[in-house]
Design a protein around this motif. Structure first.
Motif, PDB file in Angstrom:
ATOM      1  N   SER A 251      65.133  30.589  48.051  1.00 14.17           N
ATOM      2  CA  SER A 251      64.946  31.389  49.264  1.00 14.17           C
ATOM      3  C   SER A 251      63.452  31.530  49.554  1.00 14.17           C
ATOM      4  O   SER A 251      62.603  31.325  48.681  1.00 14.17           O
ATOM      5  N   LEU A 252      63.136  31.878  50.792  1.00  9.18           N
ATOM      6  CA  LEU A 252      61.743  32.086  51.168  1.00  9.18           C
ATOM      7  C   LEU A 252      61.409  33.567  51.055  1.00  9.18           C
ATOM      8  O   LEU A 252      62.179  34.426  51.484  1.00  9.18           O
ATOM      9  N   VAL A 253      60.267  33.847  50.447  1.00 10.47           N
ATOM     10  CA  VAL A 253      59.819  35.225  50.287  1.00 10.47           C
ATOM     11  C   VAL A 253      58.396  35.354  50.823  1.00 10.47           C
ATOM     12  O   VAL A 253      57.645  34.375  50.877  1.00 10.47           O
ATOM     13  N   LEU A 254      58.060  36.570  51.227  1.00  9.97           N
ATOM     14  CA  LEU A 254      56.712  36.881  51.682  1.00  9.97           C
ATOM     15  C   LEU A 254      56.003  37.644  50.568  1.00  9.97           C
ATOM     16  O   LEU A 254      56.627  38.444  49.867  1.00  9.97           O
ATOM     17  N   GLY A 255      54.711  37.383  50.438  1.00  8.17           N
ATOM     18  CA  GLY A 255      53.971  38.099  49.411  1.00  8.17           C
ATOM     19  C   GLY A 255      52.499  37.764  49.452  1.00  8.17           C
ATOM     20  O   GLY A 255      52.023  37.049  50.340  1.00  8.17           O
ATOM     21  N   VAL A 256      51.796  38.294  48.475  1.00 10.88           N
ATOM     22  CA  VAL A 256      50.348  38.081  48.362  1.00 10.88           C
ATOM     23  C   VAL A 256      50.007  37.724  46.919  1.00 10.88           C
ATOM     24  O   VAL A 256      50.694  38.128  45.980  1.00 10.88           O
ATOM     25  N   TRP A 257      48.932  36.962  46.786  1.00 16.13           N
ATOM     26  CA  TRP A 257      48.404  36.627  45.469  1.00 16.13           C
ATOM     27  C   TRP A 257      47.316  37.625  45.085  1.00 16.13           C
ATOM     28  O   TRP A 257      46.539  38.060  45.930  1.00 16.13           O
ATOM     29  N   SER A 258      47.261  37.954  43.802  1.00 19.08           N
ATOM     30  CA  SER A 258      46.128  38.695  43.256  1.00 19.08           C
ATOM     31  C   SER A 258      46.083  38.470  41.754  1.00 19.08           C
ATOM     32  O   SER A 258      47.103  38.620  41.065  1.00 19.08           O
ATOM     33  N   ASP A 259      44.928  38.089  41.274  1.00 19.52           N
ATOM     34  CA  ASP A 259      44.690  37.925  39.843  1.00 19.52           C
ATOM     35  C   ASP A 259      45.715  36.986  39.196  1.00 19.52           C
ATOM     36  O   ASP A 259      46.201  37.240  38.108  1.00 19.52           O
TER      37      ASP A 259
ATOM     38  N   LEU B  73      40.839  49.939  42.120  1.00 24.87           N
ATOM     39  CA  LEU B  73      41.868  49.334  41.281  1.00 24.87           C
ATOM     40  C   LEU B  73      41.982  47.855  41.603  1.00 24.87           C
ATOM     41  O   LEU B  73      42.119  47.485  42.769  1.00 24.87           O
ATOM     42  N   ALA B  74      41.926  47.010  40.587  1.00 23.69           N
ATOM     43  CA  ALA B  74      42.130  45.574  40.760  1.00 23.69           C
ATOM     44  C   ALA B  74      43.622  45.299  40.643  1.00 23.69           C
ATOM     45  O   ALA B  74      44.222  45.535  39.592  1.00 23.69           O
ATOM     46  N   VAL B  75      44.238  44.833  41.722  1.00 24.13           N
ATOM     47  CA  VAL B  75      45.675  44.538  41.692  1.00 24.13           C
ATOM     48  C   VAL B  75      45.887  43.380  40.726  1.00 24.13           C
ATOM     49  O   VAL B  75      45.280  42.309  40.863  1.00 24.13           O
ATOM     50  N   GLY B  76      46.717  43.615  39.723  1.00 19.89           N
ATOM     51  CA  GLY B  76      46.976  42.621  38.691  1.00 19.89           C
ATOM     52  C   GLY B  76      47.933  43.202  37.666  1.00 19.89           C
ATOM     53  O   GLY B  76      48.670  44.146  37.954  1.00 19.89           O
ATOM     54  N   ASP B  77      47.899  42.664  36.462  1.00 26.36           N
ATOM     55  CA  ASP B  77      48.830  43.106  35.423  1.00 26.36           C
ATOM     56  C   ASP B  77      48.731  44.600  35.136  1.00 26.36           C
ATOM     57  O   ASP B  77      49.740  45.267  34.944  1.00 26.36           O
ATOM     58  N   GLU B  78      47.511  45.131  35.105  1.00 27.45           N
ATOM     59  CA  GLU B  78      47.324  46.549  34.809  1.00 27.45           C
ATOM     60  C   GLU B  78      47.679  47.440  36.000  1.00 27.45           C
ATOM     61  O   GLU B  78      48.128  48.575  35.827  1.00 27.45           O
ATOM     62  N   HIS B  79      47.487  46.932  37.202  1.00 27.33           N
ATOM     63  CA  HIS B  79      47.742  47.697  38.423  1.00 27.33           C
ATOM     64  C   HIS B  79      48.569  46.844  39.385  1.00 27.33           C
ATOM     65  O   HIS B  79      48.067  46.382  40.415  1.00 27.33           O
TER      66      HIS B  79
ATOM     67  N   GLY C 185      43.794  32.129  48.469  1.00 29.02           N
ATOM     68  CA  GLY C 185      45.011  31.540  47.912  1.00 29.02           C
ATOM     69  C   GLY C 185      45.401  32.163  46.588  1.00 29.02           C
ATOM     70  O   GLY C 185      45.234  33.356  46.372  1.00 29.02           O
ATOM     71  N   SER C 186      45.902  31.336  45.674  1.00 31.95           N
ATOM     72  CA  SER C 186      46.369  31.855  44.383  1.00 31.95           C
ATOM     73  C   SER C 186      45.217  32.322  43.497  1.00 31.95           C
ATOM     74  O   SER C 186      45.445  32.974  42.487  1.00 31.95           O
ATOM     75  N   ASP C 187      43.978  32.018  43.885  1.00 33.05           N
ATOM     76  CA  ASP C 187      42.816  32.473  43.121  1.00 33.05           C
ATOM     77  C   ASP C 187      42.230  33.784  43.646  1.00 33.05           C
ATOM     78  O   ASP C 187      41.240  34.270  43.098  1.00 33.05           O
ATOM     79  N   GLN C 188      42.825  34.339  44.700  1.00 30.45           N
ATOM     80  CA  GLN C 188      42.242  35.559  45.258  1.00 30.45           C
ATOM     81  C   GLN C 188      42.531  36.765  44.378  1.00 30.45           C
ATOM     82  O   GLN C 188      43.484  36.780  43.587  1.00 30.45           O
TER      83      GLN C 188
END
Length: 190
Positions: free
Chosen positions: A172-180, A118-124, A103-106
């Protein structure tokens, strides 16, 4: 002046920065030395004078001294030289995805073709656009110094397994993923 990969690598090694993590590219600002016949193909191969660079160590080193400047061109930079090269798409490829948590903690981790994780997040951050004149998705993660790593098809499909639908601020509805702790939009929902 260096006109081949071996002599460019030697300059970086002689700078004393080799083996100490990433070279201080933000501190190196030599004048343009010219163009060198190096091309990075869309499939991630580094080609010198029509032949693949044979030494993986040089490709890895070059990935640390490569930057994209405001003019949109890519340069191999040493403390004393700067060589313009050609890049067909993204200079790096992200070929594997690891997911930790839910979820949002992944947290999402991508490994590049030069062995960097690379850790997907603010830096990447993850950005999913499209190729010009096409609906073909172009998923990339920002690396550093203007560089991107494009997710190969397998990594993009792995990412798709973690996509959720969410309501955007405009309703609106959007698709996406959580990271960091960040939500990365990758398309419109239904």
């Amino acid at each position: 002046m260096a006109h081949n990969p071996e002599s460019i690598a030697k300059q970086v090694e002689q700078s004393g920065e080799s083996g100490k993590g990433l070279p201080p590219l933000d501190k190196w600002h030599p004048e343009l030395s010219g163009d060198i016949d190096i091309r990075i193909t869309r499939d991630g191969q580094w080609i010198f004078k029509g032949e693949p660079l044979a030494r993986e160590a040089i490709v890895r080193l070059f990935s640390t001294i490569l930057r994209r400047e405001d003019d949109g061109h890519y340069y191999l930079v040493t403390p004393v030289e700067k060589w313009r090269i050609e890049v067909e798409d993204a200079p790096l490829l992200a070929h594997s995805l690891e997911v930790k948590g839910q979820g949002s903690d992944q947290a999402l981790y991508l490994t590049t073709n030069v062995g960097e994780t690379l850790a997907v997040g603010d830096e990447h951050p993850l950005v999913v656009g499209c190729y010009p004149d096409s609906d073909e998705p172009r998923p990339v993660v920002k690396v550093r110094h203007g560089l991107e790593a494009r997710l190969v098809t397998a990594a993009y499909y792995d990412l798709a397994e973690h996509v959720i639908e969410r309501k955007a601020d405009d309703g609106s509805l959007v698709l996406g993923v959580w990271s960091d702790g960040n939500f990365y939009e990758i398309g419109q929902g239904s």
